[in-house]
Design a protein around this motif. Structure first.
Motif, mmCIF file in Angstrom:
data_model
loop_
_atom_site.group_PDB
_atom_site.id
_atom_site.type_symbol
_atom_site.label_atom_id
_atom_site.label_comp_id
_atom_site.label_asym_id
_atom_site.label_seq_id
_atom_site.Cartn_x
_atom_site.Cartn_y
_atom_site.Cartn_z
ATOM 1 N N GLY A 183 -2.778 0.508 4.814
ATOM 2 C CA GLY A 183 -3.364 -0.824 4.877
ATOM 3 C C GLY A 183 -4.713 -0.869 5.549
ATOM 4 N N THR A 212 -2.332 -4.499 1.122
ATOM 5 C CA THR A 212 -0.943 -4.199 1.463
ATOM 6 C C THR A 212 -0.123 -4.133 0.178
ATOM 7 N N LYS A 229 -4.793 -8.359 2.031
ATOM 8 C CA LYS A 229 -3.959 -8.895 3.110
ATOM 9 C C LYS A 229 -4.185 -10.381 3.334
#
Length: 193
Positions: free
Chosen positions: A12, A17, A27
């Motif tokens: 990440g 993600t 994200k």
């Protein structure tokens, strides 16, 4: 079965993600915001449980488990492809909503009807439950917004709507069955001293 051998993966670090179906998104995407707010609600509920009696704690523990189900539901996009998946997607179901409704009705049966809005507070547990209620409402708004962009399980939104009502009624129960509710007095502070 979930196995977490290593907590950090470094996958990440680029601002993306993985979702439940393996796809990757930013994200800051609305889907991540929605299930992230559900996670925040679950953490807030964990704090409330510190003040709960055994009976209330049992209800709150069930709700925390439901919130993990809800997070799994929201992180698995494309509900319309559920039948094609090699494994069943975990989705919130009507029975989870019905359980909340039954519990709300049972708790509310012993409370005096409200004649005013109430201010969050009273006992520590009630204050925490009101905080849960407001985070729950935000999670619901996020899910409703997500549903304008992508497919969302309608039961997920319904569950959050009922859960915020559950927290409101449970907050009154935690205030000595409503006896310690703090009533709003409209315009109480408009007059100069």
């Amino acid at each position: 079965m979930v196995v977490l051998n290593k907590i950090y993966t470094k996958t990440g670090d680029d601002g993306e993600t993985a979702l439940g179906d393996g796809s990757r998104v930013a994200k800051h995407s609305m889907r991540v915001t929605a299930y992230g707010t559900v996670d925040e609600l679950n953490a807030t509920l964990g704090i409330a449980r510190l003040e709960a009696s055994d009976d209330m704690n049992a209800h709150l523990a069930r709700i925390q488990n439901d919130l993990f189900d809800l997070g799994a539901d929201l992180c698995t996009p494309n509900i319309e492809k559920d039948a094609e998946r090699p494994y069943p997607a975990l989705r919130i179901v009507e029975a989870q909503v019905a359980r909340l409704e039954k519990e709300i009705d049972k708790m509310n049966a012993d409370l005096e009807p409200l004649r005013s809005f109430i201010l969050p507070g009273g006992t520590a547990l009630s204050a925490h439950l009101h905080m849960c209620r407001t985070v729950c409402r935000r999670a619901e708004r996020n899910c409703v917004e997500l549903a304008t962009m992508e497919s969302v399980n309608p039961m997920a939104v319904k569950y959050l709507n009922r859960l915020s009502d559950w927290f409101f009624v449970a907050g009154r129960v935690a205030n000595e069955g409503g006896k310690a509710d703090i009533l709003w007095t409209p315009g109480a502070n408009r007059e100069a001293d």
